[in-house]
Design a protein around this motif. Structure first.
Motif, PDB file in Angstrom:
ATOM      1  N   SER A  80       0.822  -1.204   0.000  1.00  0.00           N
ATOM      2  CA  SER A  80       0.000   0.000   0.000  1.00  0.00           C
ATOM      3  C   SER A  80       0.859   1.258   0.000  1.00  0.00           C
ATOM      4  O   SER A  80       0.533   2.251  -0.652  1.00  0.00           O
ATOM      5  CB  SER A  80      -0.928   0.009   1.222  1.00  0.00           C
ATOM      6  OG  SER A  80      -1.799  -1.091   1.204  1.00  0.00           O
ATOM      7  N   ILE A  81       1.978   1.209   0.736  1.00  0.00           N
ATOM      8  CA  ILE A  81       2.888   2.363   0.748  1.00  0.00           C
ATOM      9  C   ILE A  81       3.441   2.619  -0.642  1.00  0.00           C
ATOM     10  O   ILE A  81       3.467   3.759  -1.129  1.00  0.00           O
ATOM     11  CB  ILE A  81       4.028   2.132   1.757  1.00  0.00           C
ATOM     12  CG1 ILE A  81       3.476   2.113   3.184  1.00  0.00           C
ATOM     13  CG2 ILE A  81       5.097   3.211   1.618  1.00  0.00           C
ATOM     14  CD1 ILE A  81       4.504   1.758   4.230  1.00  0.00           C
ATOM     15  N   VAL A  82       3.862   1.545  -1.305  1.00  0.00           N
ATOM     16  CA  VAL A  82       4.472   1.693  -2.632  1.00  0.00           C
ATOM     17  C   VAL A  82       3.433   2.047  -3.690  1.00  0.00           C
ATOM     18  O   VAL A  82       3.661   2.928  -4.543  1.00  0.00           O
ATOM     19  CB  VAL A  82       5.214   0.392  -3.027  1.00  0.00           C
ATOM     20  CG1 VAL A  82       5.738   0.481  -4.458  1.00  0.00           C
ATOM     21  CG2 VAL A  82       6.357   0.125  -2.055  1.00  0.00           C
ATOM     22  N   ALA A  83       2.274   1.387  -3.641  1.00  0.00           N
ATOM     23  CA  ALA A  83       1.294   1.536  -4.713  1.00  0.00           C
ATOM     24  C   ALA A  83       0.316   2.688  -4.496  1.00  0.00           C
ATOM     25  O   ALA A  83      -0.239   3.205  -5.463  1.00  0.00           O
ATOM     26  CB  ALA A  83       0.503   0.234  -4.888  1.00  0.00           C
ATOM     27  N   VAL A  84       0.107   3.073  -3.243  1.00  0.00           N
ATOM     28  CA  VAL A  84      -0.928   4.072  -2.964  1.00  0.00           C
ATOM     29  C   VAL A  84      -0.361   5.319  -2.289  1.00  0.00           C
ATOM     30  O   VAL A  84      -0.525   6.447  -2.796  1.00  0.00           O
ATOM     31  CB  VAL A  84      -2.045   3.470  -2.077  1.00  0.00           C
ATOM     32  CG1 VAL A  84      -3.101   4.526  -1.751  1.00  0.00           C
ATOM     33  CG2 VAL A  84      -2.686   2.283  -2.771  1.00  0.00           C
ATOM     34  N   ILE A  85       0.297   5.140  -1.151  1.00  0.00           N
ATOM     35  CA  ILE A  85       0.662   6.291  -0.329  1.00  0.00           C
ATOM     36  C   ILE A  85       1.734   7.146  -0.986  1.00  0.00           C
ATOM     37  O   ILE A  85       1.617   8.386  -1.032  1.00  0.00           O
ATOM     38  CB  ILE A  85       1.114   5.820   1.064  1.00  0.00           C
ATOM     39  CG1 ILE A  85      -0.076   5.180   1.788  1.00  0.00           C
ATOM     40  CG2 ILE A  85       1.656   6.981   1.877  1.00  0.00           C
ATOM     41  CD1 ILE A  85       0.245   4.655   3.158  1.00  0.00           C
ATOM     42  N   LEU A  86       2.797   6.529  -1.527  1.00  0.00           N
ATOM     43  CA  LEU A  86       3.845   7.320  -2.162  1.00  0.00           C
ATOM     44  C   LEU A  86       3.330   8.066  -3.392  1.00  0.00           C
ATOM     45  O   LEU A  86       3.579   9.273  -3.530  1.00  0.00           O
ATOM     46  CB  LEU A  86       5.035   6.422  -2.528  1.00  0.00           C
ATOM     47  CG  LEU A  86       5.869   5.899  -1.338  1.00  0.00           C
ATOM     48  CD1 LEU A  86       7.018   5.040  -1.844  1.00  0.00           C
ATOM     49  CD2 LEU A  86       6.399   7.066  -0.513  1.00  0.00           C
ATOM     50  N   PRO A  87       2.611   7.404  -4.316  1.00  0.00           N
ATOM     51  CA  PRO A  87       2.038   8.180  -5.430  1.00  0.00           C
ATOM     52  C   PRO A  87       1.070   9.259  -4.956  1.00  0.00           C
ATOM     53  O   PRO A  87       1.055  10.366  -5.494  1.00  0.00           O
ATOM     54  CB  PRO A  87       1.309   7.116  -6.265  1.00  0.00           C
ATOM     55  CG  PRO A  87       2.004   5.844  -5.946  1.00  0.00           C
ATOM     56  CD  PRO A  87       2.385   5.956  -4.502  1.00  0.00           C
ATOM     57  N   LEU A  88       0.258   8.942  -3.936  1.00  0.00           N
ATOM     58  CA  LEU A  88      -0.682   9.931  -3.433  1.00  0.00           C
ATOM     59  C   LEU A  88       0.044  11.105  -2.785  1.00  0.00           C
ATOM     60  O   LEU A  88      -0.388  12.264  -2.928  1.00  0.00           O
ATOM     61  CB  LEU A  88      -1.622   9.276  -2.415  1.00  0.00           C
ATOM     62  CG  LEU A  88      -2.732  10.163  -1.852  1.00  0.00           C
ATOM     63  CD1 LEU A  88      -3.642  10.652  -2.974  1.00  0.00           C
ATOM     64  CD2 LEU A  88      -3.537   9.417  -0.805  1.00  0.00           C
ATOM     65  N   ALA A  89       1.142  10.818  -2.096  1.00  0.00           N
ATOM     66  CA  ALA A  89       1.928  11.898  -1.498  1.00  0.00           C
ATOM     67  C   ALA A  89       2.509  12.812  -2.577  1.00  0.00           C
ATOM     68  O   ALA A  89       2.497  14.049  -2.437  1.00  0.00           O
ATOM     69  CB  ALA A  89       3.044  11.314  -0.628  1.00  0.00           C
ATOM     70  N   TYR A  90       3.013  12.215  -3.651  1.00  0.00           N
ATOM     71  CA  TYR A  90       3.554  13.033  -4.750  1.00  0.00           C
ATOM     72  C   TYR A  90       2.465  13.864  -5.411  1.00  0.00           C
ATOM     73  O   TYR A  90       2.641  15.065  -5.661  1.00  0.00           O
ATOM     74  CB  TYR A  90       4.216  12.128  -5.788  1.00  0.00           C
ATOM     75  CG  TYR A  90       4.653  12.877  -7.031  1.00  0.00           C
ATOM     76  CD1 TYR A  90       5.786  13.688  -7.010  1.00  0.00           C
ATOM     77  CD2 TYR A  90       3.929  12.776  -8.217  1.00  0.00           C
ATOM     78  CE1 TYR A  90       6.173  14.385  -8.139  1.00  0.00           C
ATOM     79  CE2 TYR A  90       4.315  13.465  -9.352  1.00  0.00           C
ATOM     80  CZ  TYR A  90       5.436  14.269  -9.310  1.00  0.00           C
ATOM     81  OH  TYR A  90       5.810  14.968 -10.422  1.00  0.00           O
ATOM     82  N   ILE A  91       1.319  13.226  -5.673  1.00  0.00           N
ATOM     83  CA  ILE A  91       0.206  13.951  -6.294  1.00  0.00           C
ATOM     84  C   ILE A  91      -0.270  15.081  -5.382  1.00  0.00           C
ATOM     85  O   ILE A  91      -0.564  16.194  -5.846  1.00  0.00           O
ATOM     86  CB  ILE A  91      -0.945  12.977  -6.610  1.00  0.00           C
ATOM     87  CG1 ILE A  91      -0.531  12.021  -7.732  1.00  0.00           C
ATOM     88  CG2 ILE A  91      -2.212  13.731  -7.008  1.00  0.00           C
ATOM     89  CD1 ILE A  91      -1.531  10.917  -7.990  1.00  0.00           C
ATOM     90  N   SER A  92      -0.322  14.807  -4.083  1.00  0.00           N
ATOM     91  CA  SER A  92      -0.753  15.844  -3.142  1.00  0.00           C
ATOM     92  C   SER A  92       0.224  17.007  -3.125  1.00  0.00           C
ATOM     93  O   SER A  92      -0.184  18.177  -3.062  1.00  0.00           O
ATOM     94  CB  SER A  92      -0.878  15.246  -1.728  1.00  0.00           C
ATOM     95  OG  SER A  92      -1.822  14.206  -1.711  1.00  0.00           O
ATOM     96  N   TRP A  93       1.513  16.691  -3.184  1.00  0.00           N
ATOM     97  CA  TRP A  93       2.516  17.762  -3.195  1.00  0.00           C
ATOM     98  C   TRP A  93       2.374  18.632  -4.441  1.00  0.00           C
ATOM     99  O   TRP A  93       2.413  19.872  -4.350  1.00  0.00           O
ATOM    100  CB  TRP A  93       3.919  17.153  -3.143  1.00  0.00           C
ATOM    101  CG  TRP A  93       5.008  18.182  -3.302  1.00  0.00           C
ATOM    102  CD1 TRP A  93       5.426  19.087  -2.367  1.00  0.00           C
ATOM    103  CD2 TRP A  93       5.784  18.427  -4.474  1.00  0.00           C
ATOM    104  NE1 TRP A  93       6.424  19.878  -2.889  1.00  0.00           N
ATOM    105  CE2 TRP A  93       6.669  19.498  -4.179  1.00  0.00           C
ATOM    106  CE3 TRP A  93       5.828  17.843  -5.738  1.00  0.00           C
ATOM    107  CZ2 TRP A  93       7.567  19.984  -5.108  1.00  0.00           C
ATOM    108  CZ3 TRP A  93       6.729  18.335  -6.665  1.00  0.00           C
ATOM    109  CH2 TRP A  93       7.587  19.388  -6.355  1.00  0.00           C
ATOM    110  N   VAL A  94       2.207  17.994  -5.600  1.00  0.00           N
ATOM    111  CA  VAL A  94       2.037  18.766  -6.838  1.00  0.00           C
ATOM    112  C   VAL A  94       0.739  19.566  -6.794  1.00  0.00           C
ATOM    113  O   VAL A  94       0.699  20.732  -7.214  1.00  0.00           O
ATOM    114  CB  VAL A  94       2.054  17.827  -8.065  1.00  0.00           C
ATOM    115  CG1 VAL A  94       1.778  18.615  -9.346  1.00  0.00           C
ATOM    116  CG2 VAL A  94       3.396  17.115  -8.176  1.00  0.00           C
ATOM    117  N   PHE A  95      -0.321  18.960  -6.265  1.00  0.00           N
ATOM    118  CA  PHE A  95      -1.598  19.663  -6.164  1.00  0.00           C
ATOM    119  C   PHE A  95      -1.470  20.895  -5.276  1.00  0.00           C
ATOM    120  O   PHE A  95      -1.961  21.984  -5.619  1.00  0.00           O
ATOM    121  CB  PHE A  95      -2.667  18.724  -5.616  1.00  0.00           C
ATOM    122  CG  PHE A  95      -3.951  19.407  -5.252  1.00  0.00           C
ATOM    123  CD1 PHE A  95      -4.827  19.824  -6.238  1.00  0.00           C
ATOM    124  CD2 PHE A  95      -4.273  19.655  -3.919  1.00  0.00           C
ATOM    125  CE1 PHE A  95      -6.012  20.463  -5.909  1.00  0.00           C
ATOM    126  CE2 PHE A  95      -5.446  20.288  -3.587  1.00  0.00           C
ATOM    127  CZ  PHE A  95      -6.318  20.694  -4.579  1.00  0.00           C
TER     128      PHE A  95
END
Length: 346
Positions: A80-95
């Motif tokens: 979940s960290i690799v597939a969800v949380i890390l991509p979501l963290a990056y997307i949140s940062w860009v957002f």
């Protein structure tokens, strides 16, 4: 009810309120961990069984079962960290980065070209840049309490995510026992309790998988089209579409439709036509075909109710309200339906 029972109920209520007060700063992460564990649990069951079979040759059955549960939970959390949380963290940062720039009046959008086209069509000068700035400020205030609250929100999110991961681990291990405890503790008749649990399960599955996952899928597909067409601030607009896509058929159109018109307005006709065709043939089809396939037929919620839960959840508790709000309303609907059928009073 005797004095001892009354005192015990008062003590339970007081401690429950105190517990809610203690966890209130992280309540959205507690709920988010429960949702993530709910989504992961079917995979946890299958994976733990396979691990138990593999470990049964080396360890005692009870130890193999325990190790299988633990290893399965750890593997799913790391996944979940690799597939969800890390991509979501990056997307949140860009957002957050794009939202901050828009709220400050800085945007890669060719505002002058839009204002020129609107002036030619309406005969009036419309300040599109001011509108975008206002929208950015409203979103920043709603999600983070203003631009100054973004850093605080980020620090709080880091602690909350760490807490959520621990909660997911223990929920995967002890979740079934907790559900059994709820069934046994419920003052309702066993058949009513079973009916209520089944309805809540179906409603939650319908909301999380049938509505939210389809909306996120449609937003990702639409975001890919915006990126291919050359629209700036793609991540920001993809997030906006993820919320609007919860309204079937027309939701995401409120972003990709104007985006296609924007491209035509700045003389990128080919890109604008491509985005329009892509939107009609691909983005809209995701909603038309994916939603009926994945929605559980036992979970019927009006899209307007889903949208109300999304906006109310985001406004109340932040980003995780995107998931929490519709689920809360869905559980209410399941409870009312159980009350109506089993007690025939409403």
């Amino acid at each position: 009810m005797n004095r001892g029972q009354s005192f015990l109920l008062l003590l339970i209520g007081s401690v429950a309120l105190l517990t809610l007060f203690v966890i209130r700063p992280f309540i959205e992460y507690v709920i988010a961990s429960a949702i993530l564990a709910y989504v992961l649990f079917p995979f946890h069951v299958r994976l733990s069984r396979g691990l138990q079979e593999g470990l049964s040759n080396r360890f005692r059955e009870s130890l193999a079962r325990q190790l299988g549960y633990m290893l399965s939970a750890l593997f799913l959390i790391v996944s979940s960290i690799v597939a969800v949380i890390l991509p979501l963290a990056y997307i949140s940062w860009v957002f957050v980065r794009d939202l901050t720039e828009i709220a400050r009046g800085n945007s890669d959008i060719d505002v002058e070209a839009i204002e020129t086209e609107l002036a030619a069509l309406t005969g009036e000068q419309i300040e599109v840049g001011e509108v975008l700035t206002t929208v950015g400020q409203v979103l920043a205030n709603t999600l983070f309490g203003g631009l100054g609250g973004i850093v605080t929100t980020a620090l709080r999110a880091s602690v909350g995510l760490s807490l959520a991961l621990f909660l997911v681990y223990y929920t995967l291990l002890d979740g079934p026992a907790f559900v059994r405890w709820l069934r046994q503790t419920s003052p309702l008749p066993a058949d009513v309790t079973s009916d209520l649990v089944d309805r809540v399960d179906a409603m939650t599955r319908g909301v999380v998988i049938g509505h939210i996952v389809v909306a996120l899928l449609q937003a990702l597909v639409a975001g890919l089209g915006l990126w291919a067409a050359g629209i700036p601030n793609v991540v920001f607009w993809t997030f906006v579409m993820a919320v609007l896509a919860l309204v079937p058929l027309v939701g995401a159109f409120f972003v990709w439709g104007p985006a296609a018109a924007y491209l035509v307005a700045i003389d990128q006709v080919t890109a604008g036509v491509f985005l329009a065709i892509y939107g009609v043939l691909v983005i809209a089809m995701v909603d038309n075909y994916a939603r009926p396939i994945v929605i559980d037929q036992q979970a019927h919620l009006n899209p307007a109710v889903i949208l109300l839960g999304v906006f109310g959840g985001i406004y109340s508790i932040g980003f995780t309200g995107l998931f929490v709000g519709p689920i809360v309303i869905g559980v209410l609907a399941a409870t009312l339906e159980t009350f109506r059928e089993d007690y025939d009073l409403i």
